[in-house]
Design an enzyme around this catalytic site. Structure first.
Site, short mmCIF file in Angstrom:
data_model
loop_
_atom_site.label_atom_id
_atom_site.label_comp_id
_atom_site.label_asym_id
_atom_site.label_seq_id
_atom_site.Cartn_x
_atom_site.Cartn_y
_atom_site.Cartn_z
CB ALA A 1 -0.93 0.00 1.22
CG HIS B 1 1.60 0.73 7.93
ND1 HIS B 1 2.66 0.26 8.67
CD2 HIS B 1 2.15 1.44 6.91
CE1 HIS B 1 3.80 0.67 8.12
NE2 HIS B 1 3.51 1.39 7.04
CD GLU B 2 0.12 2.29 3.72
OE1 GLU B 2 0.60 3.38 3.36
OE2 GLU B 2 0.81 1.27 3.91
#
EC number: 3.4.11.2
Length: 843
Positions: A253, A288-289
């Protein structure tokens, strides 16, 4: 020698970007108009693969030249100070999954494409001329035109402002780095909602997917943004946070600000038939992103040597946030089985990079993305910091950090300075020993002259050069001991007194959150083993983990590890089962396929798993616990490896029942049913059926299950057919190639075929995925499989002359050591280990 930074010559402040994409011609053209301050009369601007037709400075055409040894142009500006540089250019669309590129997919058998972007690390320069360095933050106004068809959606970092004459104009961004710019267009499906603070949250996919596949990640994204706004005490600064799944995507990602892009497998799932593990995976990738929207986007590293500042923190925050969003998942247990395990293995090889790495040449940048170090080890370092500080002090320090550096750049010391204001600990002093040095210590704990003593020394798997490294080690003892071990040796005092006061066996690194392993002497280990069955799951995992690593490093024997496995075979904890079978899997290297040792090891697997299979059964049960759901895959896989006749029969019966509706088979057991069918009932017809389903389905999880099974074929003819697909993007997408290659290489029947293929097709592979930051992991895959002197020699013969490639240099050298150590370990331990396995079967 340091390569000159382009930012030294020109400070961009604002970009007006006009980009016109012609999909039919596989090209685009545009104008990059950059407002900024010229620092030197010769300005350097990045570009790659471009035709530049004109450059003007303040409206006056000026001369320029292309760099011979760098990706850019030299512009003879003839002035310094405030200026507007305009560059007219054209360039090709790429098929490398970098820059501006098409993704391919099918809807009802009709081929379609979606245009997207990927600019990290240094690929914005393939889309528009720019100062493509993280420090060169600016605002961006994007005007996008393309050969538009009715029903297409256009997305960018910011909401669309207006459409005029077929040109889509987007609102101006906040100040950000060039690698975070993103846009996409094509036919899409979407779901949207809003956070409590009014931020638009969206999830987008191609129309090959159903709306329900978007619901899970939409919910996670919404709640994650709300959590981060509260935890960071810093508002999300954009009006939107859109999540887009691209059919072709090189990474997992990418945190583009306001338009996050994902591989489909990491954003989309069928909520009606997915595993809890897949839900956890998607949730941690999304969080996370979104953690990056602050750590990385709002505050960005000054240069790539501080990449860890982005990735390590986002890696920790994904777990912290998911633990808040879904506390019943106990997500920190997944941290133990994934991040800790990866970091401890990789970081023990001499030559590994440190978390913080000096990098001068841009050609070295992509080599920094070592997942086990920058992501996994780095996040373990930050978990140590969190443990030392506590959440309130951490939040206070982070707010100070964001307030001071928002919309700007920072280095590691800026973070330590901010966090140190919230504690009396010198966080920077502690952390520099972990971030700036490669490797980690083994702490030897032993009783000598009645005293409990500790020593620290760098731990190596394989040969390693001892250079006297020393760490500030948070001991996390379960008895009275200093908080930090700063010296090489430490005398903790009278052992019997410490033992009596504690009332239990003495252990270090309780919680397994500090980045070291422990080697206990026999007195201490015997005491621990008496309590082993009563330890909490993380401590049991840690016991197996440390024994395995010590055996890999030849500081213990795998033969002595074998009897320990029996203690945990009936554990109902999935993380203990993970550690159990991770350790047992290491015994396979000592048992050549088809040998008596192989037969015995499979019998041991059957012994370890049979009671659990009987307890859990093959089919999921209504109302069973999450632990049972997550334990079942480990024991079913072990049972099949153990050639348990009942398991093989049940798996086949389930396959027969679902043969015409395999997509409906429970995702919890589907890969094992399919693998059993291929291994024991394989045929050309079965391979063709499964690959047909693979090509037809849009469900990423089902695709992975099918791939995992297909590569297990035992038939050479079928394996040759599978290898022939590797270059056919209609069957195996380049983004998925490493997984297919790894699967065939790991199959004893396919190892030679896969090894021959990569040597024969290296030039094609390099052309196809060589620009990908994960290209080097094809070499990592090879190092995980090879275990003979002959393969070691072949590895060297093929890869030695490729060490000149900066992206591959470190990986080639490290993996040479990994293979050499395995060859040496097998030679010295094989007889004893196989004897221990045989002895275990007699009990």
């Amino acid at each position: 020698m340091a390569v000159k930074r382009f930012y030294e010559t020109f400070h961009p402040d604002h970009y007006d970007l006009y980009i016109d994409v012609d999909r039919a011609a596989r090209s685009f053209s545009g104008t990059s108009t950059i407002h900024g301050e010229i620092q030197e009369e010769t300005v350097l601007v990045h570009q790659k693969y471009m035709t530049i037709s004109k450059v003007t400075v303040d409206g006056k055409e000026v001369p320029f030249t292309f760099g011979d040894d760098f990706e850019g142009i030299k512009i003879e500006a003839g002035k310094t100070g405030e200026a507007v540089i305009a560059i007219d250019y054209s360039a090709p669309l790429t098929d490398t999954m970098m820059g501006i590129y098409p993704s391919y997919y099918q809807v009802d058998g009709v081929k379609k494409e979606l245009i997207g972007t990927q600019f990290e690390t240094t690929f914005a320069r393939e889309a528009f001329p720019c100062v493509d360095e993280p420090e060169a933050k600016a605002t961006f106004s994007l005007a996008l035109k393309f050969d538009e068809h009715e029903g297409e959606t256009v997305l960018a970092n910011m909401p669309e402002d207006r459409v005029e004459n077929g040109v889509h104009y987007f609102k101006e961004t906040v100040r950000m780095s060039s690698y975070l710019v993103a846009f996409a267009f094509g036919e899409m499906r979407s779901l949207t909602t809003h956070t409590k603070s009014g931020v638009l949250i969206g999830v987008y996919s191609t129309q090959a997917h159903t709306e329900k596949e978007l619901t899970f990640s939409l919910d996670i994204a919404k709640r994650a943004i709300e959590f981060y706004e509260d935890f960071y005490q810093t508002p999300y600064p954009l009006p939107q946070s859109l999540q887009l799944a691209l059919p072709d995507f090189s990474a997992g990602a990418m945190e583009n600000w306001g338009l996050v892009t994902y591989r489909e497998a990491y954003l989309l799932l069928d909520p009606d038939n997915t595993t809890l593990e897949m839900k956890k995976l998607v949730a941690t990738v999304v969080t996370h992103e979104l953690a990056h929207q602050w750590f990385g986007d709002l505050v960005t590293m000054e240069w790539w040597d501080n990449l860890w500042l982005n990735e390590s923190f986002a890696n920790m925050m994904e777990y912290l946030s998911v633990d808040h969003l879904e506390p019943n998942w106990h997500i920190w247990e997944m941290f133990q089985t994934s991040e800790a395990a990866a970091a401890l293995t990789r970081d023990a090889t001499d030559g590994v990079q440190s978390v913080h790495v000096e990098v001068n040449d841009p050609a070295e940048i992509d080599a920094l993305f070592d997942g086990a170090i920058v992501y996994a080890k780095g996040s373990r370092m930050l978990v140590m910091v969190r443990s030392l500080l506590g959440d309130e002090a951490l939040r206070k320090g982070l707010k100070r950090y964001f307030d001071k550096h928002k919309f700007g750049n920072a280095a590691g010391d800026d973070l330590w300075d901010a966090l140190s204001t919230a504690t009396d600990l010198n966080i920077g002093e502690i952390m520099h020993t972990w971030l700036d040095q490669p490797g980690y210590p083994v702490v030897n704990a032993f009783v000598e002259d009645g005293h409990l003593k500790l020593t620290q020394k760098q731990f190596f798997i394989g040969e390693g050069k001892e250079v006297g490294r020393k760490w500030e080690i948070p001991l996390n003892a379960n008895f009275k001991a200093p908080k930090i071990m700063s010296d090489v040796e430490l005398d903790l005092g009278d052992y019997q007194a410490l033992r009596a006061e504690a009332g239990h066996a003495l252990r270090l690194n309780v919680g397994n959150n500090s980045h070291f392993i422990v080697k206990y002497d026999q007195t201490l280990m015997d005491d621990i083993m008496k309590e082993a069955k009563d330890l909490d799951p993380v401590s049991q995992l840690q016991l197996l983990q440390d024994l395995r690593l010590l055996a890999e490093g030849k500081q213990a024997s795998y033969a002595d590890v074998v009897p320990v496995l029996e203690l945990f075979k009936n554990s109902e904890s999935h993380i203990v089962n993970d550690a159990l079978y991770t350790t047992a899997d290491k015994l396979r290297q000592f048992a050549p396929a088809g040998s008596e040792a192989d037969k015995n090891l499979r019998a041991l697997y059957n012994d370890l798993s049979k009671d659990q299979v009987a307890r859990l059964g093959w089919l999921p049960k209504a109302g069973e616990s999450d632990e049972d759901i997550q334990t079942r895959p480990y024991v079913l896989s072990a049972s099949l490896y153990g050639r348990n006749a009942d398991s093989e029969k049940q798996a086949h019966e389930i396959y027969v029942e679902y043969a015409d509706k395999l997509a409906e088979l429970s995702a919890d057991i589907r890969p094992y049913v399919l693998i059993n069918e291929v291994e024991n009932y394989g045929s050309s017809e079965l391979t063709d059926k499964l690959i047909g389903l693979y090509q037809a389905t849009s469900d990423p999880s089902f695709k992975m299950d099918l791939e995992a099974a297909i590569v297990k074929s035992k038939d050479e003819g079928e394996l040759k057919k599978i290898v022939s697909w590797f270059k056919n993007a209609e069957i195996v997408k380049p983004q998925d190639l490493r997984g297919w290659f790894s699967g065939v290489l790991s199959n004893p029947a396919g190892e030679q075929l896969a090894w021959d293929w990569i040597r024969d097709e290296w030039a094609w592979l390099e052309k196809t995925v060589g620009g990908d930051m994960e290209f080097a992991t094809f070499i990592t895959v090879i190092s995980r499989v090879f275990k003979t002197k002959e393969r070691y020699d072949e590895y060297n013969a093929f890869f030695t002359d490729k060490e000149s490639n900066m992206l591959l240099n470190r990986e080639i050298k490290m993996d040479r050591k990994v293979i050499a150590n395995r060859v040496d370990l097998i030679a010295s331990e094989q007889a004893d280990v196989n004897a221990a396995v045989a002895a275990a079967l007699q009990k």
